[in-house]
Write an enzyme that holds these catalytic residues in place. Structure first.
Site, short mmCIF file in Angstrom:
data_model
loop_
_atom_site.label_atom_id
_atom_site.label_comp_id
_atom_site.label_asym_id
_atom_site.label_seq_id
_atom_site.Cartn_x
_atom_site.Cartn_y
_atom_site.Cartn_z
N CYS A 2 0.83 -1.20 0.00
CA CYS A 2 0.00 0.00 0.00
C CYS A 2 0.86 1.25 0.00
O CYS A 2 2.09 1.19 -0.09
CB CYS A 2 -0.90 0.01 1.24
SG CYS A 2 -1.86 -1.51 1.45
N ARG A 50 -4.78 1.47 -0.83
CA ARG A 50 -4.68 0.02 -0.60
C ARG A 50 -4.51 -0.78 -1.89
O ARG A 50 -5.22 -0.57 -2.87
CB ARG A 50 -5.92 -0.48 0.13
CG ARG A 50 -5.78 -1.95 0.55
CD ARG A 50 -7.00 -2.47 1.25
NE ARG A 50 -6.77 -3.83 1.74
CZ ARG A 50 -7.72 -4.72 1.98
NH1 ARG A 50 -8.98 -4.40 1.79
NH2 ARG A 50 -7.42 -5.93 2.42
N VAL A 53 -4.21 -7.64 -0.93
CA VAL A 53 -3.52 -8.92 -1.07
C VAL A 53 -4.12 -9.96 -0.12
O VAL A 53 -4.38 -11.08 -0.50
CB VAL A 53 -2.02 -8.73 -0.80
CG1 VAL A 53 -1.30 -10.08 -0.77
CG2 VAL A 53 -1.40 -7.85 -1.87
N ASN A 77 1.84 -0.34 5.45
CA ASN A 77 2.26 -0.79 4.13
C ASN A 77 3.20 -1.96 4.32
O ASN A 77 4.29 -1.80 4.88
CB ASN A 77 2.99 0.36 3.41
CG ASN A 77 3.72 -0.11 2.16
OD1 ASN A 77 3.28 -1.03 1.48
ND2 ASN A 77 4.83 0.54 1.86
N LEU A 263 9.87 -13.93 -10.58
CA LEU A 263 10.71 -13.34 -11.61
C LEU A 263 11.86 -14.32 -11.84
O LEU A 263 12.57 -14.67 -10.90
CB LEU A 263 11.25 -11.98 -11.16
CG LEU A 263 10.24 -10.99 -10.58
CD1 LEU A 263 10.89 -9.63 -10.34
CD2 LEU A 263 9.03 -10.84 -11.49
N VAL A 294 12.52 -10.86 -18.54
CA VAL A 294 12.56 -9.64 -19.35
C VAL A 294 13.77 -9.68 -20.28
O VAL A 294 14.84 -10.18 -19.92
CB VAL A 294 12.61 -8.38 -18.45
CG1 VAL A 294 13.88 -8.36 -17.60
CG2 VAL A 294 12.50 -7.11 -19.27
N SER A 377 10.96 -12.23 -5.90
CA SER A 377 12.20 -11.82 -6.58
C SER A 377 13.43 -12.26 -5.79
O SER A 377 13.41 -12.31 -4.56
CB SER A 377 12.21 -10.29 -6.73
OG SER A 377 13.48 -9.82 -7.11
N GLY A 378 14.52 -12.53 -6.51
CA GLY A 378 15.77 -12.95 -5.87
C GLY A 378 16.66 -11.80 -5.45
O GLY A 378 17.85 -12.01 -5.16
#
EC number: 6.3.5.4
Length: 614
Positions: A2, A50, A53, A77, A263, A294, A377-378
């Protein structure tokens, strides 16, 4: 995830200024596209946007709860990964819950344990809790700084927000930048000294800090920091502990009431998390895991291996997706999109940033958001386990400066003499570097080399990693995508911090102990793959486009950038066919094209944000 903001003012009755709070809150609408809420009392005003999730139906904020004579209000958040355990403990203490969201767990934890609640939290978070009876605000940021929190304290007024733009929206705050801010932009940037907000009278709550604001003023304390202890485990025991910690945190972070994905670059870090996620999906009967990568148009034609990017990702992505059976999405961008994204990236950060490295991540996240709301994500594994080239390069290890920014003299040479005299960039960076070294928690009995590697780890975790976490947060939240970073679990970081360098590099490999921990989790060829960073475009059209942009700026006498640069030298550089910045001037990816793009971003930022220099 958020966006939060707020305004505390002991001089005014804030109930008479609802539009100001609404404007501050609205600046964060991209972070929270699903709902908006505000709450105003006489001296405290809180706003929230907001992104749903957990428990989308019942988790509205600001959230208010009464306990006896006390009323508590929170804006939050983040995600609490140990919310189920905390909830059970609080229920045993007599508390009842109306929702299944972690916001209520956090609020009740604050009611039960007060300011000490922060020590019990496992997650990524920034929150503000108001105690109406005490007339005090409690501000907290997570241990590693995954979630941002900026503030401005002037006299009896406190403004705060997830991003600078929320504070900038207040009519009493001026977009001014002084010598320190310019030194951050032109000498340190796109990194930023922890706690520095760039704008005058704006600061950042540092990772692992909390603050209390009441009528006595603002008090800040550090509730968490890295501590050095002897490491008791041998190589085998260390690898097992790393594997168990990583597996546990990955499992915790895969909990969501909305679609989740990973990812995937085909590298060690993203492949490990994707493998753990795919196994979780299989065991839970959730079907195929969605993965995303990507790349850039014609990158296969223009890619040239170098020290920082030894190989391309595409074959390794294919290897992992076939191995795990994921539903993979190949995302590709062309040069015009990348150039245009430079503008969006500045607005997302509220400052110049990592040029196309930022912009491409924004575009990537925008495409992911069409299919998912949460991504894994790593990020941060290289800082924590020592994976970057500068951990293993004698020149970087011996340099008396930040190892990801060795070309400071070249950067300074492109600045206007008057600016150099004012901000003293070399002295400024040196002071910031020495400040960082002075914070390193030393361990008695370590050799000179062990001590230096501890310094390098500290520099990377506290100075370089925040730049990438900022990037990840701003670019993803600019499209309403929540990105989780399991390698930032503080339990894992605490443990790995004290692993001796000779164990971290077991097998004479970068991140050797992580590779040992992942034996059996990943195919052997992926396990031993040489590190390759987040991909950037190698298309010469990108260099052509950003050169043209910079030359147009130099030809514009009204450009606010011109007083800060040596126009003649920049023009010669932009007009030349040579690339005098063939090696990174920042990080691994920012070379000549990114230098031009960064200058273009500075120009745009100065214009659009109407920056006053003082």
């Amino acid at each position: 995830m958020c966006g939060i903001t707020g305004w505390i003012d002991w001089r005014k009755d804030l109930t008479g200024y609802p539009s100001i709070l609404e404007n501050m809150t609205e600046t964060l609408h991209l972070r929270g596209p699903d709902a908006s809420g505000t709450w105003i009392s006489q001296h405290c005003a809180l706003g929230h946007r907001r992104l749903s999730v957990m428990d989308p139906e019942n988790g509205a904020q600001p959230m208010i709860r009464k306990q006896g004579d006390y009323t508590y209000t929170i804006v939050y958040n983040g995600e609490l990964y140990n919310a189920p355990e905390l909830k059970k403990e609080l229920e045993l203490r007599g508390h009842h819950f109306r929702t299944t969201c972690d916001t209520e767990v956090l609020l009740v934890a604050f009611i039960e344990w007060g300011r000490a609640c922060v020590d019990r939290l496992n997650g990524i978070f920034a929150f503000a809790a108001w105690n109406d009876q005490e007339q005090s605000l409690y501000l907290v940021r997570d241990r590693l700084g995954v979630k941002p929190l900026f503030y401005s304290h002037q006299n009896s007024v406190l403004l705060f927000g997830s991003e600078p733009k929320a504070i900038l929206a207040h009519p009493d705050f001026q977009a001014e930048v002084g010598a320190e801010g310019l030194a951050e932009i032109f000498a340190v940037g796109p990194a930023r000294t922890p706690g520095h907000g760039i704008y005058r009278n704006m600061s950042e709550l540092k990772p692992g800090q909390c603050a209390v604001f009441d009528r006595n003023g603002l008090s800040i304390r550090t509730y968490w920091k890295l501590e050095s202890h002897p490491h008791p485990d041998d190589v085998a025991a260390t690898a097992l502990q790393v594997q168990q910690l990583l597996s546990d945190t990955a499992q915790r972070q895969l909990v969501s009431d909305v679609p989740i994905c990973t990812l995937l670059s085909g590298g060690l870090d993203s492949s490990a998390l994707t493998s753990l996620a795919a196994e979780h999906y299989k065991e839970s009967g959730k079907g195929a895991l969605h993965t995303f990568s990507v790349d850039y148009k014609d990158n296969d034609k223009h890619f040239k291996a170098n020290l920082f990017q030894p190989n391309s990702d595409a074959p390794w992505i294919k290897r992992m997706t076939e191995h795990l059976g994921t539903e993979h999405h190949y995302i590709e961008f062309d040069t015009p999109e990348l150039v245009e994204s430079l503008k969006t990236a500045v607005y997302a950060r509220d400052t110049p940033g990592m040029a196309d490295v930022d912009g491409s991540l924004y575009l990537f996240c925008r495409e992911i958001k069409k299919e998912a709301t949460v991504a894994i994500s790593g990020e941060a594994a290289d800082e924590i386990f020592g994976g970057y080239p500068w951990f293993h390069n004698e020149e970087a290890l011996g340099a008396n400066t930040f190892p990801w920014s060795l070309k400071l003299p070249n950067r300074v040479d492109l600045l206007a003499p008057d600016l150099i005299d004012w901000i003293k960039p070399v002295e400024y960076v040196s002071n910031r570097y020495q400040q960082a070294l002075s914070e390193v928690p030393r361990l008695a009995g370590e050799t000179q080399q062990q001590n230096r590697m501890r310094e390098m780890s500290y520099l990377n975790i506290t100075r370089f990693m925040p730049t990438l976490l900022d990037r990840k947060d701003r670019m993803s939240m600019a499209v309403g995508l929540e990105v989780r970073v399991p390698f930032c679990d503080h339990r894992l970081v605490e443990y790995v911090w004290n692993i001796p360098w000779e164990i971290k590099t077991s097998g004479d490999r970068e991140k050797g102990i992580l590779r040992k921990a992942l034996k059996g989790v990943l195919p052997d060829d992926v396990l031993t793959r040489k590190k390759s960073p987040y991909p950037k475009t190698h298309n010469p059209n990108y260099l052509t486009a950003v050169r043209k942009w910079v030359l147009e700026i130099l030809d514009d006498p009204s450009s606010p950038l011109l007083p800060f640069i040596d126009v003649k030298k920049i023009r010669a550089l932009a007009s030349s066919d040579k690339n005098d910045f063939d090696l990174p001037w920042f990080g691994q990816l920012m070379t000549g094209p990114q230098l031009f793009a960064y200058l273009a971003q500075v120009d745009m930022w100065l214009r659009q944000y109407k920056i006053s220099i003082r």
